[in-house]
Design a protein around this motif. Structure first.
Motif, PDB file in Angstrom:
ATOM      1  N   ARG A  96       0.849  -1.276  -0.024  1.00  0.00           N
ATOM      2  CA  ARG A  96      -0.046   0.027  -0.356  1.00  0.00           C
ATOM      3  C   ARG A  96       0.687   1.654   0.185  1.00  0.00           C
ATOM      4  N   SER A  97       2.087   1.042  -0.109  1.00  0.00           N
ATOM      5  CA  SER A  97       2.801   2.168  -0.099  1.00  0.00           C
ATOM      6  C   SER A  97       2.469   2.879  -1.145  1.00  0.00           C
ATOM      7  N   TRP A  98       3.423   4.272  -1.767  1.00  0.00           N
ATOM      8  CA  TRP A  98       2.945   4.395  -2.428  1.00  0.00           C
ATOM      9  C   TRP A  98       4.599   5.237  -3.219  1.00  0.00           C
ATOM     10  N   LEU A  99       5.762   4.493  -2.935  1.00  0.00           N
ATOM     11  CA  LEU A  99       6.338   3.825  -2.894  1.00  0.00           C
ATOM     12  C   LEU A  99       7.692   3.465  -2.188  1.00  0.00           C
ATOM     13  N   LEU A 100       8.191   2.063  -3.611  1.00  0.00           N
ATOM     14  CA  LEU A 100       9.345   1.071  -3.815  1.00  0.00           C
ATOM     15  C   LEU A 100      10.507   1.278  -3.787  1.00  0.00           C
ATOM     16  N   GLU A 101      10.986   1.143  -3.214  1.00  0.00           N
ATOM     17  CA  GLU A 101      12.721   1.159  -3.756  1.00  0.00           C
ATOM     18  C   GLU A 101      12.748  -0.306  -4.592  1.00  0.00           C
ATOM     19  N   VAL A 102      13.632  -0.029  -5.448  1.00  0.00           N
ATOM     20  CA  VAL A 102      14.493  -0.865  -6.476  1.00  0.00           C
ATOM     21  C   VAL A 102      15.267  -1.903  -6.061  1.00  0.00           C
ATOM     22  N   PRO A 103      15.384  -3.296  -5.655  1.00  0.00           N
ATOM     23  CA  PRO A 103      16.385  -3.880  -5.261  1.00  0.00           C
ATOM     24  C   PRO A 103      16.946  -3.957  -6.540  1.00  0.00           C
ATOM     25  N   ALA A 104      18.729  -4.424  -5.542  1.00  0.00           N
ATOM     26  CA  ALA A 104      19.800  -3.978  -6.674  1.00  0.00           C
ATOM     27  C   ALA A 104      19.654  -5.284  -7.337  1.00  0.00           C
ATOM     28  N   GLY A 105      19.979  -5.173  -8.243  1.00  0.00           N
ATOM     29  CA  GLY A 105      20.005  -6.257  -9.867  1.00  0.00           C
ATOM     30  C   GLY A 105      18.373  -6.461 -10.261  1.00  0.00           C
ATOM     31  N   ALA A 106      17.869  -6.519  -9.831  1.00  0.00           N
ATOM     32  CA  ALA A 106      16.715  -6.216 -10.083  1.00  0.00           C
ATOM     33  C   ALA A 106      16.293  -5.105 -12.034  1.00  0.00           C
ATOM     34  N   ASP A 107      15.547  -5.576 -12.415  1.00  0.00           N
ATOM     35  CA  ASP A 107      15.423  -4.830 -13.893  1.00  0.00           C
ATOM     36  C   ASP A 107      14.252  -3.774 -13.053  1.00  0.00           C
ATOM     37  N   PRO A 108      14.722  -2.332 -13.754  1.00  0.00           N
ATOM     38  CA  PRO A 108      14.123  -1.112 -13.812  1.00  0.00           C
ATOM     39  C   PRO A 108      12.903  -0.646 -14.369  1.00  0.00           C
ATOM     40  N   GLU A 109      12.883  -2.129 -14.731  1.00  0.00           N
ATOM     41  CA  GLU A 109      11.481  -1.214 -15.780  1.00  0.00           C
ATOM     42  C   GLU A 109      10.892  -2.340 -15.193  1.00  0.00           C
ATOM     43  N   GLU A 110      10.936  -3.137 -14.337  1.00  0.00           N
ATOM     44  CA  GLU A 110       9.833  -4.174 -13.639  1.00  0.00           C
ATOM     45  C   GLU A 110       9.277  -3.451 -12.664  1.00  0.00           C
ATOM     46  N   ASP A 111       7.638  -3.695 -12.538  1.00  0.00           N
ATOM     47  CA  ASP A 111       6.810  -3.511 -11.593  1.00  0.00           C
ATOM     48  C   ASP A 111       6.653  -3.448 -10.269  1.00  0.00           C
ATOM     49  N   GLN A 112       7.396  -2.877  -9.574  1.00  0.00           N
ATOM     50  CA  GLN A 112       7.728  -3.445  -7.895  1.00  0.00           C
ATOM     51  C   GLN A 112       6.274  -3.657  -7.459  1.00  0.00           C
ATOM     52  N   PHE A 113       5.308  -3.176  -7.697  1.00  0.00           N
ATOM     53  CA  PHE A 113       4.016  -2.863  -7.138  1.00  0.00           C
ATOM     54  C   PHE A 113       3.370  -4.206  -7.682  1.00  0.00           C
ATOM     55  N   ALA A 114       3.655  -4.782  -8.566  1.00  0.00           N
ATOM     56  CA  ALA A 114       3.093  -5.892  -9.350  1.00  0.00           C
ATOM     57  C   ALA A 114       3.060  -7.190  -8.893  1.00  0.00           C
ATOM     58  N   LYS A 115       4.658  -7.266  -8.198  1.00  0.00           N
ATOM     59  CA  LYS A 115       5.598  -7.771  -7.540  1.00  0.00           C
ATOM     60  C   LYS A 115       5.096  -7.834  -6.170  1.00  0.00           C
ATOM     61  N   LYS A 116       4.830  -6.816  -5.407  1.00  0.00           N
ATOM     62  CA  LYS A 116       4.897  -6.928  -4.240  1.00  0.00           C
ATOM     63  C   LYS A 116       3.339  -8.281  -4.516  1.00  0.00           C
ATOM     64  N   ARG A 117       2.623  -7.897  -5.478  1.00  0.00           N
ATOM     65  CA  ARG A 117       0.893  -8.123  -5.371  1.00  0.00           C
ATOM     66  C   ARG A 117       1.356  -9.492  -5.435  1.00  0.00           C
ATOM     67  N   GLN A 118       1.495  -9.897  -6.650  1.00  0.00           N
ATOM     68  CA  GLN A 118       1.970 -11.561  -6.678  1.00  0.00           C
ATOM     69  C   GLN A 118       2.336 -12.064  -5.894  1.00  0.00           C
TER      70      GLN A 118
END
Length: 359
Positions: free
Chosen positions: A159-181
């Motif tokens: 539910r947070s409005w900002l998520l940090e992209v982990p190191a080594g992850a794809d910058p184009e990947e949707d982190q919000f969708a990943k958290k929901r999955q």
């Protein structure tokens, strides 16, 4: 003057009758006390003279006996160590000892609950449960919040409005969708574990033991599938309305177990089909056509009559066949005698046909 003296005498007599009794009670045999249950047992025999018959005398004797025993019980309670609750102005509270008399239960004690898979795993690994408080301090909100669930401390990362992209992850990947999955998979995994625990408890209650699952987590694909199927059919509807796990194949019901007459329609299904069934039912109820199908009834009656006629005809043919066999067996019995008679006849004698009359 005489009336005044009479009233004074009556008041004096009433005062003597209602005089307070002493707190000290004398008994021939000491009472047995169970202060834990507030119980007093009186081994002394009751006075026989006061308990004979029924009336106010008997009631007064029983009331006096109960009062004396209650007075002895209260005296024992006052002898217990006591303290003031809530300060000097609070009530006086006495601590009761452990009860010595075991009272019978109305119902049998409940059976112990079978341990879950996690409890077996914790016992195998020696993991001890540490009790933690349900409230923790939230540094961001500066207040005490729940450790788990809605409005927990730290907030829900999804539910947070900002998520940090982990190191080594794809910058184009949707982190919000990943958290929901990840949350969906975690919920599905917990549901699967719950169903597996239910299946294990169901197998434990049956007489036929099933192959157990290893508590170390090394289950094969066949074992997990078997546990999921058993857990699914453990519900009242035999798993018909149970939600399926992701990528779980749809299994057809086995033949022979599902009846055609008993069909359970889904609770949330096609509303148009349900409306159509209700309209057809109302149309059949309001139609002028009789409920009895005359053509079908006449055809059924004709078929029954034809079947009865065919059965009667076959029975007659069977009786005729038995009669014919009997007639064929009769000349075979007397064949030797007739042959002997024919041999005794002379060769040149006249033989006429037709029936022979008896002499």
């Amino acid at each position: 003057m005489a009336a005044a003296v009479r009233v004074e005498e009556l008041l004096a007599a009433a005062g003597e009758r209602e005089a307070p009794r002493s707190v000290s009670v004398e008994k021939e045999l000491e009472l047995e006390f169970d202060l834990g249950n507030l119980l007093a047992l009186d081994p002394n025999p009751p006075p026989a003279a006061g308990l004979r018959g029924a009336g106010p005398r008997r009631e007064a004797a029983l009331r006096a006996l109960a009062r004396d025993n209650a007075q002895l019980l209260v005296a024992q309670l006052w002898a217990l160590p006591a303290e003031r609750a809530g300060g000097a102005a609070g009530p006086l509270v006495a601590s009761l000892p452990e009860p010595s008399c075991r009272l019978p239960r109305e119902k049998p004690p409940p059976k112990p609950r079978p341990p879950t898979r996690w409890e077996q795993f914790a016992r195998l690994k020696g993991i001890r449960r540490r009790k933690r408080t349900s409230l923790v301090w939230d540094e961001q909100a500066k207040e005490w919040r729940r450790r788990w669930g809605y409005r927990r401390a730290g907030g829900d990362p999804a539910r947070s409005w900002l998520l940090e992209v982990p190191a080594g992850a794809d910058p184009e990947e949707d982190q919000f969708a990943k958290k929901r999955q990840e949350k969906r998979e975690r919920v599905a995994r917990n549901e699967f574990n719950r169903l597996r625990n239910l299946a294990r408890a169901h197998r434990a209650s049956t007489a036929i033991p099933a192959p157990p699952l290893h508590p170390t987590g090394h289950q094969s694909r066949q074992e997990l599938g078997l546990a999921a199927r058993v857990a699914r059919v453990s519900t009242a509807s035999l798993g018909r309305f149970q939600p399926r796990l992701p990528k779980e194949p749809v299994e057809l019901p086995p033949r022979g177990r599902c009846s055609k007459k008993r069909r359970f329609e889904p609770v949330l299904g096609d509303l148009a089909a349900e409306r159509g069934r209700q309209l057809e039912l109302l149309k059949a109820m309001n139609s002028k056509k009789p409920a009895l199908d005359i053509t079908r009834a006449v055809n059924k009656q004709l078929r029954e009559e034809d079947a009865e006629a065919a059965a009667a005809k076959g029975k007659k043919q069977k009786q005729r066949g038995k009669r014919g066999r009997r007639q064929q067996q009769r000349p075979a019995r007397g064949g030797r005698k007739s042959g002997a008679r024919r041999q005794q006849r002379p060769a040149g004698g006249n033989v006429t046909g037709g029936k022979r009359k008896k002499a």
